[in-house]
Design an enzyme around this catalytic site. Structure first.
Site, PDB file in Angstrom:
ATOM      1  N   GLY A  46       0.818  -1.198   0.000  1.00  0.00           N
ATOM      2  CA  GLY A  46       0.000   0.000   0.000  1.00  0.00           C
ATOM      3  C   GLY A  46       0.856   1.255   0.000  1.00  0.00           C
ATOM      4  O   GLY A  46       2.026   1.220   0.398  1.00  0.00           O
ATOM      5  N   GLN A  51       2.564  10.108   1.535  1.00  0.00           N
ATOM      6  CA  GLN A  51       3.900   9.500   1.495  1.00  0.00           C
ATOM      7  C   GLN A  51       4.709   9.935   0.284  1.00  0.00           C
ATOM      8  O   GLN A  51       5.922   9.742   0.246  1.00  0.00           O
ATOM      9  CB  GLN A  51       3.789   7.964   1.504  1.00  0.00           C
ATOM     10  N   CYS A  93       6.366   0.103   7.173  1.00  0.00           N
ATOM     11  CA  CYS A  93       5.878   1.276   6.447  1.00  0.00           C
ATOM     12  C   CYS A  93       7.022   1.815   5.599  1.00  0.00           C
ATOM     13  O   CYS A  93       8.144   1.965   6.100  1.00  0.00           O
ATOM     14  CB  CYS A  93       5.397   2.333   7.438  1.00  0.00           C
ATOM     15  N   LEU A  94       6.741   2.122   4.335  1.00  0.00           N
ATOM     16  CA  LEU A  94       7.793   2.647   3.447  1.00  0.00           C
ATOM     17  C   LEU A  94       8.382   3.950   3.985  1.00  0.00           C
ATOM     18  O   LEU A  94       9.508   4.297   3.672  1.00  0.00           O
ATOM     19  CB  LEU A  94       7.232   2.891   2.042  1.00  0.00           C
ATOM     20  N   HIS A 135      -4.209   0.907   7.570  1.00  0.00           N
ATOM     21  CA  HIS A 135      -2.870   1.515   7.558  1.00  0.00           C
ATOM     22  C   HIS A 135      -2.865   2.739   6.624  1.00  0.00           C
ATOM     23  O   HIS A 135      -2.356   3.804   6.981  1.00  0.00           O
ATOM     24  CB  HIS A 135      -1.845   0.461   7.114  1.00  0.00           C
ATOM     25  N   GLU A 136      -3.467   2.567   5.427  1.00  0.00           N
ATOM     26  CA  GLU A 136      -3.439   3.658   4.444  1.00  0.00           C
ATOM     27  C   GLU A 136      -4.391   4.796   4.827  1.00  0.00           C
ATOM     28  O   GLU A 136      -4.048   5.966   4.666  1.00  0.00           O
ATOM     29  CB  GLU A 136      -3.771   3.138   3.041  1.00  0.00           C
ATOM     30  N   HIS A 139      -2.741   7.000   7.239  1.00  0.00           N
ATOM     31  CA  HIS A 139      -1.825   7.955   6.611  1.00  0.00           C
ATOM     32  C   HIS A 139      -2.563   9.234   6.209  1.00  0.00           C
ATOM     33  O   HIS A 139      -2.015  10.331   6.312  1.00  0.00           O
ATOM     34  CB  HIS A 139      -1.185   7.350   5.356  1.00  0.00           C
TER      35      HIS A 139
HETATM   36 ZN    ZN Z   1       2.740   3.325   5.778  1.00  0.00          ZN
END
Ligand code: ZN
Length: 171
Positions: A46, A51, A93-94, A135-136, A139
């Site tokens: 995701g 991000q 997480c990226l 999770h997304e 964000h």
């Molecule tokens: Zn993340």
């Protein structure tokens, strides 16, 4: 399509609430294509617009990124309307490289969203998909996994990050 630069913790853009999309136009569609490309390039499941530095309520998800057949889910202005159960999984997480921690989430969610064509859709997910959706959407509200763990673990994380950031500044 292009692979976009990913904003990393502690970039303040990650702590900022994103605003709803007003119009699903070609500019947005091209951003979504780039976000999908970026997600697949990182083998992530995701990626949310903040991000990549865009403070709009858009995210892409594919819980099977390694498969030949892509199962891309696009979330535009998503809203979780149903939730139940409980599940705990170690998440990464990226935007926080090399960090993983167990996070407690709803086991099943239903989300109302627009798709890439701007059509209203409902998506129900459980397991990994439910976790990715939460999770997304987190964000989009300026929340990271470190905001979902105990304050003790969060303090340890912050101390470790501070040390790493200071070490980076050294010549
Ligand atoms: Zn993340």
């Amino acid at each position: 399509m292009a692979v976009l630069e990913i904003m990393k913790y502690p970039n303040p853009v990650l702590k900022t609430k994103a605003v709803p999309v007003k119009e699903v136009d070609s500019e947005l569609q091209s951003l979504i294509n780039d976000m999908a490309e970026t997600m697949y390039a990182s083998s992530a499941i995701g990626l949310a617009a903040p991000q990549v530095g865009k403070l709009i309520r858009v995210a892409v998800i594919d819980v099977t990124p390694m498969l030949e057949d892509k199962n891309l889910i696009v979330l535009i202005n998503p809203r979780i309307v149903e939730k139940e159960g409980e599940t705990i999984l170690e998440e990464g997480c990226l935007s926080i490289p090399d960090y993983r921690e167990k996070v407690k989430r709803w086991a099943r969610v239903k989300v109302e969203t627009l798709d890439q064509e701007g059509k209203k859709r409902e998506i129900e997910g459980e397991g990994l998909l439910a976790i990715a959706i939460q999770h997304e959407t987190d964000h989009l509200d300026g929340m990271l996994i470190i905001d979902r763990i105990s304050s003790l673990k969060r303090n340890i994380f912050k101390k470790t990050m501070k040390k790493q950031l200071l070490a980076k500044d050294q010549p």
